[in-house]
Write an enzyme that holds these catalytic residues in place. Structure first.
Site, short mmCIF file in Angstrom:
data_model
loop_
_atom_site.label_atom_id
_atom_site.label_comp_id
_atom_site.label_asym_id
_atom_site.label_seq_id
_atom_site.Cartn_x
_atom_site.Cartn_y
_atom_site.Cartn_z
CE1 TYR A 123 -29.13 -20.57 -13.82
CE2 TYR A 123 -31.97 -20.07 -13.74
CZ TYR A 123 -30.53 -20.36 -14.46
OH TYR A 123 -30.76 -19.16 -15.85
CG PHE A 154 -22.32 -20.24 -16.68
CD1 PHE A 154 -23.36 -20.38 -16.82
CD2 PHE A 154 -20.96 -21.15 -15.80
CE1 PHE A 154 -24.45 -21.23 -16.64
CE2 PHE A 154 -22.04 -21.98 -15.55
CZ PHE A 154 -23.55 -22.19 -16.05
CG ASP A 155 -28.00 -17.82 -16.61
OD1 ASP A 155 -28.76 -16.63 -16.00
OD2 ASP A 155 -29.14 -18.83 -17.15
CB ILE A 164 -28.59 -29.46 -18.74
CG1 ILE A 164 -28.99 -28.84 -17.78
CG2 ILE A 164 -28.46 -28.56 -19.41
CD1 ILE A 164 -27.37 -28.51 -17.56
CE1 TYR A 201 -27.01 -25.32 -22.45
CE2 TYR A 201 -25.29 -25.30 -19.66
CZ TYR A 201 -26.94 -24.90 -21.08
OH TYR A 201 -28.06 -24.22 -19.94
CG PHE A 228 -26.21 -25.30 -12.43
CD1 PHE A 228 -26.83 -24.42 -13.33
CD2 PHE A 228 -25.73 -26.65 -13.54
CE1 PHE A 228 -27.06 -24.32 -14.51
CE2 PHE A 228 -25.59 -26.76 -14.69
CZ PHE A 228 -26.18 -25.02 -15.50
#
Length: 429
Positions: free
Chosen positions: A44, A54-55, A74, A100, A117
């Protein structure tokens, strides 16, 4: 305007409130999709609406895995990944209530943030519910059952099942059986164990590896095969909860199991009887009895159980386990004739004649009229003698061959010397 272009896709949120939008970037290659409790393997990349990353599991070059529907990720992921196929790449746009929320996450994801995502689903597999966690029994729940209660050893269960092997349906029926005695109804051990993990009304797929398919001989399934079952647990009668009953009840249940195991042995069902004896040992593992009568009763039960476990193992050809069971029994009674005899039989079957003789001699010390022990000692000595004779012949053959080879080598050397002398004579002439 750029943000509006990003916010597109099919609304897959349960409430159809636009909370999760899905866009397929690359189609998957099968129709099967992951379900609750499946372990999924994905890559992902997560970004904010402005494109800030961010990731990313790809940056770490390590696939991410999690169990679907367990709340370990999530909400948008539990919902979105369940719609994917193997090989599929999709984009999920997740509003904060499915991500979140108002708290955000760390420094990179602020409060009430909508996240994007890109997810690639590589593979998924059911939950490993095998006793040894060796993937011999894998479950996928199609329909969740009611409540939390599950069948236990001794429960009478009402199930429907359909077993397949290499796309061939080999077993399809509805039946009742007692947990712990499934083999009497041609129920493999893996299914019996799987049923004890199910709740009333549950419909599941159970995939069994060869280790868990004992009991399918009737259906001509190879011992090395992997099979698949669809099982529905319609109803069950609650069995004994061995973790909640008191010490007195454990003795009572052990006596019932011992009686039932004796019946099973009489009918030749050694594998099932062994499981009953194993349960007795579990019941009596903790010896906290104050009453001397109870202590003696427990000792008698343990002794008989280990001795009969040895018998079952002997009949099943599991000789090392039989020896261990005899060892346990002899710790309780160092002059137990039956256990010395059964251990001797086990050593004899393993061709360990010297240890077998020792045990049969102990039998004769306790009971000089035991003719079977005398015969077994004679058999062991004959086997040792035959082995020594065979070994002697083998060494004689090897020695003879070595002697012949040495003679040949000497002859060749002599011939070589003669030829060299002749050549030297010819040269000098």
């Amino acid at each position: 305007m750029a943000t509006e272009i990003d916010l597109k896709g099919e609304d897959i949120s349960p409430a159809k409130d636009g909370g999760i939008l899905k866009e397929i970037i690359k189609e998957g290659y099968s129709n099967e999709k992951p379900i609750t409790n499946d372990k999924v393997f994905v890559h992902y990349v997560g970004t904010l609406l402005d494109g800030t990353k961010f990731d990313s599991s790809r940056d770490r070059n390590q696939k991410f895995e999690f169990e679907l529907g367990k709340g370990s990720v999530i909400k948008a992921w539990d919902i979105g990944v369940a719609t994917m196929k193997r090989g599929e790449i999709c984009r999920l746009i997740c509003k904060s209530e499915y991500a979140y929320g108002e708290n955000g996450s760390g420094d990179k994801i602020g409060p009430n943030a909508t996240l994007i995502f890109e997810i690639e689903l590589f593979d998924f597999m059911g939950e490993d519910i095998s006793e040894g966690k060796d993937q011999s029994v894998i479950r996928r729940i199609f329909t969740k059952g009611e409540g939390w209660a599950k069948p236990s050893d001794g429960s009478i269960v009402d199930i429907s099942l359909k077993g397949t092997h290499e796309n061939r349906i080999f077993d399809e029926r509805r039946l009742k059986f007692t947990v712990g005695e499934g083999l009497l109804k041609d129920i493999p051990e893996g299914i019996e164990y799987g049923v004890t993990r199910m709740t009333k009304g549950e419909n599941s797929q159970l995939k069994l590896k060869s280790k868990a398919i004992d009991g399918l001989e009737k259906f001509n399934i190879p011992k090395t095969a992997h099979v698949e079952y669809i099982v529905t647990l319609h109803d069950f009668e609650k069995g004994v909860d061995k973790w909640s009953i008191g010490d007195a009840e454990k003795i009572q249940e052990s006596e019932k199991l011992k009686k039932r195991a004796a019946e099973l042995i009489k009918d030749g069902h050694y594998r099932i009887a062994y499981k009953k004896y194993k349960t007795i040992i579990e019941y009596l593992k903790t010896d906290n009895y104050d009453d001397e009568k109870d202590k003696n009763k427990v000792r008698e039960l343990k002794l008989a159980t280990h001795s009969n476990m040895a018998l079952c193992c002997l009949k099943l050809g599991e000789y090392a386990q039989s020896i261990r069971a005899c060892d346990s029994a002899l710790e309780l009674d160092s002059k137990n004739e039956k256990c010395f005899f059964r251990r001797g039989q086990s050593y004899l079957a393993m061709l360990d004649y010297k240890e077998a003789i020792k045990d049969f001699q102990e039998v004769l010390k306790l009971n000089p009229s035991n003719t079977a022990a005398t015969q077994h000692i004679q058999t062991c000595r004959e086997q040792i003698k035959a082995y020594q004779h065979q070994e002697k012949q083998l060494y004689a053959k090897i020695f003879s061959k070595m002697t012949t080879n040495n003679e040949k080598a000497n002859d060749q050397a002599t011939n070589g010397d003669a030829k060299q002398n002749k050549d030297e004579t010819a040269t000098s002439n």
